[in-house]
Design an enzyme around this catalytic site. Structure first.
Site, PDB file in Angstrom:
ATOM      1  N   GLN A  86       0.814  -1.217   0.000  1.00  0.00           N
ATOM      2  CA  GLN A  86       0.000   0.000   0.000  1.00  0.00           C
ATOM      3  C   GLN A  86       0.850   1.271   0.000  1.00  0.00           C
ATOM      4  OE1 GLN A  86      -2.468  -0.463   3.472  1.00  0.00           O
ATOM      5  NE2 GLN A  86      -3.719  -2.079   2.554  1.00  0.00           N
ATOM      6  N   HIS A 151      -0.718  -0.075   5.666  1.00  0.00           N
ATOM      7  CA  HIS A 151      -1.206   0.924   6.622  1.00  0.00           C
ATOM      8  C   HIS A 151      -0.228   2.087   6.829  1.00  0.00           C
ATOM      9  CE1 HIS A 151      -4.299  -2.006   8.610  1.00  0.00           C
ATOM     10  NE2 HIS A 151      -4.325  -2.037   7.276  1.00  0.00           N
ATOM     11  N   TYR A 266      -9.174 -10.385  10.486  1.00  0.00           N
ATOM     12  CA  TYR A 266      -9.435 -11.019   9.194  1.00  0.00           C
ATOM     13  C   TYR A 266      -9.634 -12.529   9.301  1.00  0.00           C
ATOM     14  CZ  TYR A 266      -8.224  -6.514   7.242  1.00  0.00           C
ATOM     15  OH  TYR A 266      -8.202  -5.169   6.941  1.00  0.00           O
TER      16      TYR A 266
END
Length: 376
Positions: A86, A151, A266
């Protein structure tokens, strides 16, 4: 450029029951126009005073887009990024005095020693030719760095005093550090344009607090905007599996991660035994469960969508839609969803100087689109 008139499926989003109001029913048939194509995972959007736009691409490019949608070659003078997972080139903001100083601020995933990386903020001056940033330097670095891919945050928002809010993720594998006020993991910091802690931060008077910190207990904030009346910072925060939230962010407050959550891990395990509230921890104004993955946030104040003034518009990645949040003060009274059949992840959304909504879609062939009431 090509216009596409979309049939909209307008329905209330799941979650807590929300009362209906006349404002929540004030909807428009929408026209969507693709202004620019071929952007590689565009992340952040800023409007220049002359109507042109700067767009960050996550792999590490900053683009200038002309008013007619022409995408110019990548600008020079942009920092090298850690384009992993990310990470990459992320948020963007113009200096409040941009018309005088032409300063641009970028947040990005910065490679540190070894395999570690962390979010940093870079400042450079856009040259008069619009071909690059000059005199650039890193003004702020998240510490500690970590060898991770997830993140990073990271939105940049100037407050009315001229201080810069920076949203910083908890790097996924360091959730408990969100509760440690001595570091910048899972925090919102507030800094000057030179990167120093801004005056009025709570850390100046709290032992053990990093002086740059504004608030703690965040997971991964990717939506942030100032309220047009109060000037306070509002954010949307990614939960784990569910539990995305909308918050008003105030100095020294604790926003709960990972002590409370409306989502689950998750693998299905409850977060901290399933706790959703605790004394001293802030509650969301609304939470999205299942997750919509909110990203990009703007308050609408323009004339094109007059019935939407004061509403929040949020992008959604996993939800692949735009979400309108109707407010009564700090109370969410209704929500609506749009462009659910557009088939795109919405990374950023802003009200443009023309009163239209402008949005970036997140893909290897990302788009810049405008959204208007039909016929306007």
């Amino acid at each position: 450029m090509r216009a596409a008139v979309l049939a909209l499926s307008l329905a209330l989003i799941g979650g807590p029951a929300i009362a209906q109001t006349a404002a929540s029913e004030a909807d428009y048939a929408l026209d969507v126009k693709v202004v620019a194509r071929g952007l590689e995972h565009p992340w952040g959007l800023a409007f220049l005073p002359d109507g042109r736009m700067l767009v960050t691409e996550r792999p590490g490019r900053l683009r200038l887009i002309e008013r007619d949608g022409r995408v110019l070659p990548a600008l020079a003078g942009v920092p090298a990024v850690a384009a992993v997972g990310q990470g990459g080139l992320l948020g963007i903001a113009l200096d409040p005095r941009f018309a005088e100083n032409r300063l641009v601020y970028l947040s990005f995933a910065e490679r540190r020693s070894g395999d570690t990386n962390a979010t940093a903020v870079y400042r450079g001056r856009l040259n008069l030719a619009g071909t690059g940033l000059e005199a650039g330097r890193v003004i702020y670095r998240q510490e500690p760095a970590f060898a991770g891919r997830l993140h990073f945050g990271s939105r940049l928002v100037f407050d009315r005093s001229g201080a810069l809010f920076v949203t910083l993720g908890e790097r996924f594998q360091l959730p408990n550090e969100s509760q440690n006020p001595a570091n910048a993991i899972g925090k919102i910091v507030r800094i000057t344009t030179d990167g120093a802690p801004a005056a009025g931060n709570p850390g100046a008077n709290r032992p053990g607090w990093n002086a740059a910190i504004w608030s703690i207990g965040h997971r991964n904030v990717q939506g942030a905007a100032l309220h047009p009346q109060t000037g306070e910072l509002w954010i949307s925060n990614h939960g784990p599996r569910g539990g995305d939230g909308l918050y008003v962010v105030r100095a020294g407050r604790n926003y709960g991660w990972p002590l409370i959550s409306y989502g689950t891990h998750y693998d299905g395990r409850p977060v901290n035994g399933g706790a959703t509230a605790a004394e001293g921890l802030e509650q969301p104004l609304v939470h999205w469960t299942p997750s919509i993955a909110p990203s990009g946030l703007t308050f609408y104040t323009g004339d094109l969508f007059q019935a939407w003034r004061g509403n929040i518009i949020s992008g959604a990645l996993a939800g692949q839609m735009l979400v309108r949040v109707v407010l009564d003060g700090e109370r969410v009274i209704a929500q609506r969803r749009y462009l659910t059949d557009f088939g795109q992840r919405f990374r950023d959304v802003l009200e443009g100087p023309d009163g239209a909504l402008w949005a970036l879609t997140d893909s290897a062939e990302g788009q810049l689109v405008t959204i208007r009431p039909r016929g306007r």
